[in-house]
Design a protein around this motif. Structure first.
Motif, PDB file in Angstrom:
ATOM      1  N   ARG A  93      12.810   1.314  -7.231  1.00  0.00           N
ATOM      2  CA  ARG A  93      11.600   1.956  -7.750  1.00  0.00           C
ATOM      3  C   ARG A  93      10.575   0.915  -8.197  1.00  0.00           C
ATOM      4  O   ARG A  93       9.375   1.062  -7.949  1.00  0.00           O
ATOM      5  N   LEU A 125       8.972  -0.543  -5.160  1.00  0.00           N
ATOM      6  CA  LEU A 125       8.053   0.415  -4.567  1.00  0.00           C
ATOM      7  C   LEU A 125       6.722   0.443  -5.328  1.00  0.00           C
ATOM      8  O   LEU A 125       5.641   0.444  -4.735  1.00  0.00           O
ATOM      9  N   LEU A 126       6.803   0.451  -6.652  1.00  0.00           N
ATOM     10  CA  LEU A 126       5.571   0.480  -7.443  1.00  0.00           C
ATOM     11  C   LEU A 126       4.802  -0.836  -7.300  1.00  0.00           C
ATOM     12  O   LEU A 126       3.577  -0.860  -7.239  1.00  0.00           O
ATOM     13  N   SER A 139       4.593  -2.591  -4.707  1.00  0.00           N
ATOM     14  CA  SER A 139       3.892  -2.611  -3.414  1.00  0.00           C
ATOM     15  C   SER A 139       2.503  -1.998  -3.506  1.00  0.00           C
ATOM     16  O   SER A 139       1.656  -2.224  -2.655  1.00  0.00           O
ATOM     17  N   ARG A 140       2.259  -1.220  -4.545  1.00  0.00           N
ATOM     18  CA  ARG A 140       0.964  -0.547  -4.690  1.00  0.00           C
ATOM     19  C   ARG A 140      -0.025  -1.374  -5.504  1.00  0.00           C
ATOM     20  O   ARG A 140      -1.147  -0.947  -5.722  1.00  0.00           O
ATOM     21  N   GLY A 184       7.623   0.466   0.540  1.00  0.00           N
ATOM     22  CA  GLY A 184       6.339   0.806  -0.066  1.00  0.00           C
ATOM     23  C   GLY A 184       5.165   0.343   0.786  1.00  0.00           C
ATOM     24  O   GLY A 184       4.193   1.078   0.992  1.00  0.00           O
ATOM     25  N   ALA A 228       2.435   2.658   2.684  1.00  0.00           N
ATOM     26  CA  ALA A 228       1.001   2.460   2.444  1.00  0.00           C
ATOM     27  C   ALA A 228       0.265   2.261   3.764  1.00  0.00           C
ATOM     28  O   ALA A 228      -0.866   2.721   3.937  1.00  0.00           O
ATOM     29  N   ASP A 255      -0.420   7.580   5.879  1.00  0.00           N
ATOM     30  CA  ASP A 255      -1.680   8.310   5.857  1.00  0.00           C
ATOM     31  C   ASP A 255      -2.220   8.520   7.278  1.00  0.00           C
ATOM     32  O   ASP A 255      -3.406   8.684   7.476  1.00  0.00           O
ATOM     33  N   LYS A 309      -2.145  14.361   3.600  1.00  0.00           N
ATOM     34  CA  LYS A 309      -0.921  14.305   2.809  1.00  0.00           C
ATOM     35  C   LYS A 309      -0.108  15.579   2.998  1.00  0.00           C
ATOM     36  O   LYS A 309       0.005  16.394   2.090  1.00  0.00           O
ATOM     37  N   ILE A 337       7.987   9.487  -4.858  1.00  0.00           N
ATOM     38  CA  ILE A 337       7.311   8.722  -5.914  1.00  0.00           C
ATOM     39  C   ILE A 337       5.810   8.620  -5.630  1.00  0.00           C
ATOM     40  O   ILE A 337       4.997   8.669  -6.541  1.00  0.00           O
ATOM     41  N   VAL A 338       5.449   8.475  -4.356  1.00  0.00           N
ATOM     42  CA  VAL A 338       4.022   8.345  -4.050  1.00  0.00           C
ATOM     43  C   VAL A 338       3.378   9.680  -3.688  1.00  0.00           C
ATOM     44  O   VAL A 338       2.250   9.721  -3.199  1.00  0.00           O
ATOM     45  N   GLY A 339       4.110  10.793  -3.913  1.00  0.00           N
ATOM     46  CA  GLY A 339       3.461  12.099  -3.873  1.00  0.00           C
ATOM     47  C   GLY A 339       3.606  12.925  -2.606  1.00  0.00           C
ATOM     48  O   GLY A 339       2.874  13.889  -2.422  1.00  0.00           O
TER      49      GLY A 339
END
Lengths: 302, 302
Positions: free
Chosen positions: B196, B199-200, B202-203, B239, B243, B247, B251, B272-274
């Motif tokens: 986790r 992954l975060l 990576s944003r 992640g 990204a 997309d 979504k 986690i990313v929705g």
């Protein structure tokens, strides 16, 4: 007063480079050995040092010795604590760590920095090159290409923050150990057009992990020659590095510190995406940086 | 009419998996061998095929055999040309390539697609899983995680476009051959919290090549345990893959086709990313896909 002579050393992972300088920074003699810290057996640093420098130390027993690089790491001779960014020339001079039982021998500390999320970054050796290459006033953005490339933001010769990109290592590892390398000949020779195409590809959608697969299909479909593929890969990676890190500041001129050949590749890449660059040869930068740190320490003014 | 029995085969790089299905798609028998195409000697495909399937072929001599996967690649038995995207179920059925001297044995073609800049992407085997997993109507986004992960946009069960990310291979290569692997134990076990955090990470800013260096410093500064580092690396890479590619459409819910364990990791990451997700087990998808392609070919309607 003491002797105006200094012994300045860059002792890295794979090489040992020393310069004997006299009054006014004039170079008297040079020494280069493939005796990087990885080649020194446990406990072997004093003997290696004494052996390589016996002649100079006998001729100039009072000359201070300033070292930088991985010699100050945990795997080196004496571990020197990192100085936290923002790190000035004065902070590096204060952080000089004496080598035990060797009078007047010092190691320059590395520099660490922390991102807002707490993730650390570190350098060891580059801080000295930066002090040598920095113009000294105002804001500067410095790039040091290589296995672990560094991008460094400077303000009035203080290292404000920096970030490392594993560009060179990822390039080597993918060439040697991934499916991408199977299409490439053993030896790499730079192909400017393939490099340019990789660089432009890095600016498209999809992300690096997708662009990497394109190295394979561009080869399989014969759109890039086998000889050109490693340059295409290099362009892709350097392009992604630049996209991630070159905008640390505004679009101002970037100082590249490095060996001529790799610096030329970065100059080309940065030029394509609209940056102007200035080049400082790495060895020159180290010597000047060690001189500046020594001057502060010895109270001569930078 | 012919026999309602079919032999459906996924013959990939490392495994050979066959299912004998009867009327209504009921599974009669299964066969699995570690006889991927890389283990077959030159010219050895007919003998390997005949040997593994002798029993079924004797019992059901009229049953058509439908194969997909790397058996249709240049390194396989018969190279089948790629069908260019957009590729429908009907186009795949039309592209079925007969195996010489083996009556009623067919190979499903792979699919290629081209980005606007001309760079190609390819799949071989996934197209069949997709035909099996697709709901059949409207727009869908499908993710097939793995060594070379695929992201596929579907419309009315046509493969409109897709992109491959080298996520799984880069993870393995960095673990085994880069400086990052030196801090990790040999065996990998999933650490959800470290994953986790990767992954975060990576944003955040800086790009993948910079984030990779953070795997090292997070380990060196003791912020992530040695056992957690390979999960942190996995989170970083997945992640960045998401990204770059998730997309492709809006979504909307994403269908994940794969093995349960890896699919769960992607489900977690996408959550986690929705994104919401739906899972289809890979083997189930292959069998259903081969059945659908066979049905079109044999004029039974999908």
């Amino acid at each position: 007063m003491g002797s105006p002579v200094r012994i300045l050393i860059d002792w890295g992972t794979t090489n040992f480079r020393a310069v004997l300088v006299g009054a006014g920074g004039r170079s008297i003699d040079r020494l280069e050995r493939a005796s990087g810290i990885l080649s020194i057996p446990p406990g072997g640093f004093p003997a290696a040092f004494d052996g390589m420098l016996a002649g100079w130390r006998e001729a100039y027993p009072d000359a201070p010795v300033m070292m930088c690089g991985m010699v100050g790491s945990r795997q080196g001779w004496v571990e020197t604590p990192y100085v936290a960014a923002p790190a000035s020339l004065e902070a590096l001079a204060r952080g000089l760590t004496p080598v035990p039982d060797h009078g007047n021998v010092w190691i320059v500390p590395g520099v660490s920095c922390q991102e807002p999320g707490g993730i650390a970054d570190v350098m060891r050796g580059e801080e000295t090159q930066i002090m040598g290459a920095s113009a000294g006033e105002g804001r500067e953005l410095i790039c040091l290409p290589g296995t672990h490339a560094k991008w460094v933001e400077i303000e009035d010769r203080r290292i404000v923050r920096f970030a490392t990109a594993m560009t060179g290592e990822v390039w080597q590892v993918l060439r040697r150990h991934s499916i991408l390398g199977r299409l490439m000949p053993e030896a790499h020779s730079h192909d400017a057009e393939a490099f340019r195409r990789g660089l432009l590809r890095s600016r498209e959608e999809g992300g690096l992990l997708h662009h990497l697969f394109g190295v394979r299909t561009e080869g399989l479909f014969g759109r890039i020659s086998a000889e050109g593929l490693s340059s295409y890969l290099s362009g892709l990676l350097i392009g992604h590095e630049i996209a991630g890190l070159a905008d640390m500041g505004e679009k101002r001129p970037i100082t590249i510190i490095g060996a001529r050949e790799l610096a030329d590749i970065y100059r080309l890449a940065l030029g394509i995406v609209g940056f102007t660059t200035r080049f400082v040869e790495a060895e020159e930068a180290v010597v000047l940086g060690l001189q500046r740190i020594a001057a502060v320490r010895l109270g001569e003014g930078a």
